[in-house]
Design a protein around this motif. Structure first.
Motif: not given
Length: 101
Positions: A21, A31-32, A24-29, A35
């Motif tokens: 988790k 990616n954000d 995943l959170s690190k990857q989502e940040r 972007r």
């Protein structure tokens, strides 16, 4: 070799779950952030090298109206002083026509 208890196995699985988790959170940040950087680079590119001068002017005017209301820190506003100019302290206005940009 001793067998692990169910509680031990559940504990290990929970630790793995937490680690996944966090990844995943690190990857989502990441990616954000990517972007946002790419979108900003695209907007700046369109402002600097657009073949459509009317579009670039409209975009520049829209940013000058709305960016000051989005930026809260003085040093952030200073970074965009070339785009927001004297309007840095002006309140943003909104019309139906502007949302079409």
């Amino acid at each position: 070799m001793a067998r692990k208890t169910i509680e031990q196995r559940l504990g290990e699985l929970e630790a793995q779950r937490s680690a996944l988790k966090a990844r995943l959170s690190k990857q989502e940040r990441a990616n954000d952030t990517r972007r946002k950087v790419l979108l900003g680079a695209f907007v700046l590119h369109r402002l600097e090298s657009s073949n459509d001068g009317e579009f670039a002017d409209r975009l520049r005017e829209w940013l000058a109206r709305h960016l000051p209301g989005f930026l809260t820190r003085a040093n952030d506003k200073a970074l965009f002083s070339d785009l927001i100019g004297k309007r840095a302290n002006a309140a943003p206005t909104s019309t139906v026509a502007e949302t079409a940009l």
